[in-house]
Design a protein around this motif. Structure first.
Motif, PDB file in Angstrom:
ATOM      1  N   VAL A   4       0.654  -1.374   0.183  1.00 58.16           N
ATOM      2  CA  VAL A   4      -0.173  -0.432  -0.252  1.00 58.16           C
ATOM      3  C   VAL A   4       0.796   1.370   0.258  1.00 58.16           C
ATOM      4  CG1 VAL A   4      -1.833   1.109   1.365  1.00 58.16           C
ATOM      5  CG2 VAL A   4      -1.436  -1.124   1.353  1.00 58.16           C
ATOM      6  N   ARG A   5       1.603   1.427   0.149  1.00 59.88           N
ATOM      7  CA  ARG A   5       2.963   2.089   0.648  1.00 59.88           C
ATOM      8  C   ARG A   5       3.509   2.550  -0.888  1.00 59.88           C
ATOM      9  NH1 ARG A   5       5.004   1.835   5.470  1.00 59.88           N
ATOM     10  NH2 ARG A   5       3.849   4.252   6.250  1.00 59.88           N
ATOM     11  N   ARG A   6       3.980   1.390  -1.287  1.00 59.48           N
ATOM     12  CA  ARG A   6       4.861   1.390  -2.445  1.00 59.48           C
ATOM     13  C   ARG A   6       3.420   2.378  -3.364  1.00 59.48           C
ATOM     14  NH1 ARG A   6       6.860  -3.078  -1.283  1.00 59.48           N
ATOM     15  NH2 ARG A   6       5.279  -4.472  -2.722  1.00 59.48           N
ATOM     16  N   MET A   7       2.199   1.697  -3.339  1.00 61.17           N
ATOM     17  CA  MET A   7       1.652   2.163  -4.172  1.00 61.17           C
ATOM     18  C   MET A   7       1.158   3.941  -4.262  1.00 61.17           C
ATOM     19  SD  MET A   7      -3.155   1.463  -3.867  1.00 61.17           S
ATOM     20  CE  MET A   7      -3.446   1.807  -2.893  1.00 61.17           C
ATOM     21  N   LEU A   8       0.553   4.447  -3.321  1.00 56.90           N
ATOM     22  CA  LEU A   8       0.260   5.213  -2.752  1.00 56.90           C
ATOM     23  C   LEU A   8       2.047   6.050  -3.018  1.00 56.90           C
ATOM     24  CD1 LEU A   8      -1.048   5.500   0.816  1.00 56.90           C
ATOM     25  CD2 LEU A   8      -2.591   5.787  -1.774  1.00 56.90           C
ATOM     26  N   LYS A   9       2.845   6.069  -2.699  1.00 54.66           N
ATOM     27  CA  LYS A   9       3.898   6.785  -2.751  1.00 54.66           C
ATOM     28  C   LYS A   9       5.270   6.853  -3.435  1.00 54.66           C
ATOM     29  CE  LYS A   9       4.364   7.255   2.236  1.00 54.66           C
ATOM     30  NZ  LYS A   9       4.305   8.893   2.051  1.00 54.66           N
ATOM     31  N   GLU A  10       5.494   5.704  -4.557  1.00 49.90           N
ATOM     32  CA  GLU A  10       5.714   5.321  -5.965  1.00 49.90           C
ATOM     33  C   GLU A  10       5.290   4.312  -7.025  1.00 49.90           C
ATOM     34  OE1 GLU A  10       8.173   2.197  -4.348  1.00 49.90           O
ATOM     35  OE2 GLU A  10       8.446   3.403  -2.489  1.00 49.90           O
ATOM     36  N   ASN A  11       3.868   5.059  -7.088  1.00 59.23           N
ATOM     37  CA  ASN A  11       2.857   4.180  -8.222  1.00 59.23           C
ATOM     38  C   ASN A  11       2.787   2.911  -8.455  1.00 59.23           C
ATOM     39  OD1 ASN A  11       1.683   6.976  -9.318  1.00 59.23           O
ATOM     40  ND2 ASN A  11       4.127   6.698 -10.638  1.00 59.23           N
ATOM     41  N   GLY A  12       2.419   2.502  -7.066  1.00 54.71           N
ATOM     42  CA  GLY A  12       3.136   0.856  -7.345  1.00 54.71           C
ATOM     43  C   GLY A  12       1.991   0.274  -7.509  1.00 54.71           C
ATOM     44  N   ALA A  13       1.557  -0.719  -7.880  1.00 54.59           N
ATOM     45  CA  ALA A  13       0.095  -1.686  -8.376  1.00 54.59           C
ATOM     46  C   ALA A  13      -0.405  -2.266  -6.512  1.00 54.59           C
ATOM     47  CB  ALA A  13       0.676  -2.783  -8.838  1.00 54.59           C
ATOM     48  N   PRO A  14      -1.740  -1.574  -7.323  1.00 59.42           N
ATOM     49  CA  PRO A  14      -2.234  -2.392  -5.357  1.00 59.42           C
ATOM     50  C   PRO A  14      -2.273  -3.749  -4.600  1.00 59.42           C
ATOM     51  CG  PRO A  14      -3.653  -2.224  -7.855  1.00 59.42           C
ATOM     52  CD  PRO A  14      -2.828  -1.532  -8.130  1.00 59.42           C
ATOM     53  N   PRO A  15      -2.638  -3.825  -3.566  1.00 63.31           N
ATOM     54  CA  PRO A  15      -2.964  -5.193  -3.986  1.00 63.31           C
ATOM     55  C   PRO A  15      -3.301  -6.400  -4.573  1.00 63.31           C
ATOM     56  CG  PRO A  15      -3.264  -4.302  -1.601  1.00 63.31           C
ATOM     57  CD  PRO A  15      -3.002  -3.315  -2.573  1.00 63.31           C
ATOM     58  N   ASP A  16      -3.515  -7.416  -3.792  1.00 67.62           N
ATOM     59  CA  ASP A  16      -4.242  -8.171  -4.838  1.00 67.62           C
ATOM     60  C   ASP A  16      -5.390  -8.856  -4.621  1.00 67.62           C
ATOM     61  OD1 ASP A  16      -2.683 -10.270  -4.768  1.00 67.62           O
ATOM     62  OD2 ASP A  16      -1.645 -10.897  -7.252  1.00 67.62           O
ATOM     63  N   GLY A  17      -5.683 -10.365  -4.706  1.00 69.91           N
ATOM     64  CA  GLY A  17      -6.343 -11.536  -4.099  1.00 69.91           C
ATOM     65  C   GLY A  17      -7.460 -10.780  -3.287  1.00 69.91           C
ATOM     66  N   LYS A  18      -7.636 -11.294  -1.680  1.00 72.59           N
ATOM     67  CA  LYS A  18      -8.071 -11.088  -0.751  1.00 72.59           C
ATOM     68  C   LYS A  18      -8.273  -9.558  -0.420  1.00 72.59           C
ATOM     69  CE  LYS A  18      -6.360 -12.236   3.674  1.00 72.59           C
ATOM     70  NZ  LYS A  18      -6.474 -13.000   4.890  1.00 72.59           N
ATOM     71  N   TRP A  19      -7.342  -9.045  -0.597  1.00 72.10           N
ATOM     72  CA  TRP A  19      -7.437  -7.404  -0.576  1.00 72.10           C
ATOM     73  C   TRP A  19      -7.130  -6.360  -1.951  1.00 72.10           C
ATOM     74  CZ3 TRP A  19      -6.912  -6.136   4.529  1.00 72.10           C
ATOM     75  CH2 TRP A  19      -6.340  -7.077   5.243  1.00 72.10           C
ATOM     76  N   ALA A  20      -7.658  -6.694  -3.147  1.00 72.96           N
ATOM     77  CA  ALA A  20      -7.934  -6.297  -3.680  1.00 72.96           C
ATOM     78  C   ALA A  20      -8.266  -5.424  -3.644  1.00 72.96           C
ATOM     79  CB  ALA A  20      -8.646  -6.843  -5.040  1.00 72.96           C
ATOM     80  N   GLU A  21      -9.714  -4.373  -3.107  1.00 71.70           N
ATOM     81  CA  GLU A  21     -10.460  -3.756  -2.887  1.00 71.70           C
ATOM     82  C   GLU A  21      -9.463  -2.332  -2.539  1.00 71.70           C
ATOM     83  OE1 GLU A  21     -14.525  -3.513  -0.869  1.00 71.70           O
ATOM     84  OE2 GLU A  21     -13.342  -4.565   0.740  1.00 71.70           O
ATOM     85  N   ILE A  22      -8.452  -2.775  -2.536  1.00 71.56           N
ATOM     86  CA  ILE A  22      -7.828  -1.453  -1.925  1.00 71.56           C
ATOM     87  C   ILE A  22      -7.082  -0.543  -2.824  1.00 71.56           C
ATOM     88  CG2 ILE A  22      -5.213  -1.132  -1.044  1.00 71.56           C
ATOM     89  CD1 ILE A  22      -5.068  -2.943   1.598  1.00 71.56           C
ATOM     90  N   ALA A  23      -7.672  -1.268  -4.335  1.00 67.97           N
ATOM     91  CA  ALA A  23      -7.319  -0.580  -5.058  1.00 67.97           C
ATOM     92  C   ALA A  23      -8.165   0.785  -5.283  1.00 67.97           C
ATOM     93  CB  ALA A  23      -7.387  -1.309  -6.014  1.00 67.97           C
ATOM     94  N   VAL A  24      -9.131   1.042  -4.861  1.00 69.99           N
ATOM     95  CA  VAL A  24     -10.032   2.040  -3.937  1.00 69.99           C
ATOM     96  C   VAL A  24      -9.405   3.436  -4.079  1.00 69.99           C
ATOM     97  CG1 VAL A  24     -11.531   1.768  -2.043  1.00 69.99           C
ATOM     98  CG2 VAL A  24     -12.821   2.852  -3.632  1.00 69.99           C
ATOM     99  N   LEU A  25      -8.033   2.851  -3.308  1.00 73.73           N
ATOM    100  CA  LEU A  25      -7.989   3.815  -2.265  1.00 73.73           C
ATOM    101  C   LEU A  25      -6.597   4.748  -3.235  1.00 73.73           C
ATOM    102  CD1 LEU A  25      -7.132   2.378   1.181  1.00 73.73           C
ATOM    103  CD2 LEU A  25      -8.409   4.324   0.373  1.00 73.73           C
ATOM    104  N   GLU A  26      -6.585   4.322  -4.870  1.00 71.78           N
ATOM    105  CA  GLU A  26      -4.826   4.123  -5.756  1.00 71.78           C
ATOM    106  C   GLU A  26      -5.251   5.634  -5.790  1.00 71.78           C
ATOM    107  OE1 GLU A  26      -3.674   1.553  -9.000  1.00 71.78           O
ATOM    108  OE2 GLU A  26      -5.786   1.058  -9.124  1.00 71.78           O
ATOM    109  N   PRO A  27      -6.275   6.758  -6.117  1.00 74.15           N
ATOM    110  CA  PRO A  27      -6.407   7.868  -6.174  1.00 74.15           C
ATOM    111  C   PRO A  27      -5.837   8.986  -5.100  1.00 74.15           C
ATOM    112  CG  PRO A  27      -8.395   7.185  -7.309  1.00 74.15           C
ATOM    113  CD  PRO A  27      -7.528   6.202  -5.828  1.00 74.15           C
ATOM    114  N   VAL A  28      -5.336   8.499  -3.720  1.00 72.55           N
ATOM    115  CA  VAL A  28      -5.198   9.048  -2.999  1.00 72.55           C
ATOM    116  C   VAL A  28      -3.811   8.941  -3.595  1.00 72.55           C
ATOM    117  CG1 VAL A  28      -3.889   8.484  -0.744  1.00 72.55           C
ATOM    118  CG2 VAL A  28      -6.642   8.223  -1.705  1.00 72.55           C
ATOM    119  N   ARG A  29      -3.076   8.181  -4.400  1.00 75.77           N
ATOM    120  CA  ARG A  29      -1.462   8.623  -4.114  1.00 75.77           C
ATOM    121  C   ARG A  29      -0.900  10.189  -4.808  1.00 75.77           C
ATOM    122  NH1 ARG A  29      -1.562   4.176  -8.941  1.00 75.77           N
ATOM    123  NH2 ARG A  29      -1.126   3.519  -7.407  1.00 75.77           N
ATOM    124  N   ASP A  30      -2.444  10.742  -5.738  1.00 70.78           N
ATOM    125  CA  ASP A  30      -2.257  12.500  -6.100  1.00 70.78           C
ATOM    126  C   ASP A  30      -2.333  13.213  -5.259  1.00 70.78           C
ATOM    127  OD1 ASP A  30      -1.313  11.150  -8.640  1.00 70.78           O
ATOM    128  OD2 ASP A  30      -4.320  10.846  -9.005  1.00 70.78           O
TER     129      ASP A  30
END
Length: 154
Positions: A91-117
């Motif tokens: 999640v830290r990489r997703m927000l701070k380094e444009n990393g991919a969101p988690p997958d599997g049971k945590w895939a819903e965290i992708a909804v937080l991707e816009p926060v990276r901006d």
């Protein structure tokens, strides 16, 4: 646009946070606080070996902190310490380094991707992940000390 961050799914998650409250006898309690926005998340954790067996939290945070806490509460029980550390890092990489969101049971965290901006919103989004890992670290430290104090078995 900020409207992408505070979308319908984020608001829905923030309004439906499971496992609110405190555990009577947690193995550890950890608090994470954002100085920037004042959000705070306090988690109580119980573990059976390396696996979370119970969880509760108090969430005094913005909608983003509430949404990430809501996702955590839905999936944390049954998760391993290693999985939760990797989740925090992902999640830290997703927000701070444009990393991919988690997958599997945590895939819903992708909804937080816009926060990276919105750097100012990163801290509140990460609170629950940091607090859970802190609690795991505390439990493992206690366990390590107990094992060190226990007499060797032959």
């Amino acid at each position: 646009m900020l409207n992408d961050v505070y979308n319908k799914k984020i608001i829905e998650l923030a309004g439906n946070i499971p496992r609110l409250g405190r555990l009577q006898v947690p193995d550890a309690t950890a608090t994470a606080h954002s100085k920037l926005c004042g959000s705070t998340v306090k988690v109580d954790l119980k573990m059976d070996g390396p696996v979370v067996s119970d969880f509760a939290h108090e969430v005094k945070a913005c909608a983003l902190g509430q949404a990430s806490s809501s996702i955590m509460a839905r999936h944390v029980v049954g998760s391993s310490a290693a999985e939760l550390r990797e989740l925090r890092d992902t999640v830290r990489r997703m927000l701070k380094e444009n990393g991919a969101p988690p997958d599997g049971k945590w895939a819903e965290i992708a909804v937080l991707e816009p926060v990276r901006d919105y750097k100012a919103r990163h801290a509140s989004t990460l609170l629950t992940f940091d607090a859970v890992v802190d609690a795991i670290d505390q439990i493992e430290a206690k366990k390590g000390k107990t094992e060190q104090l226990a007499p060797a078995q032959s």
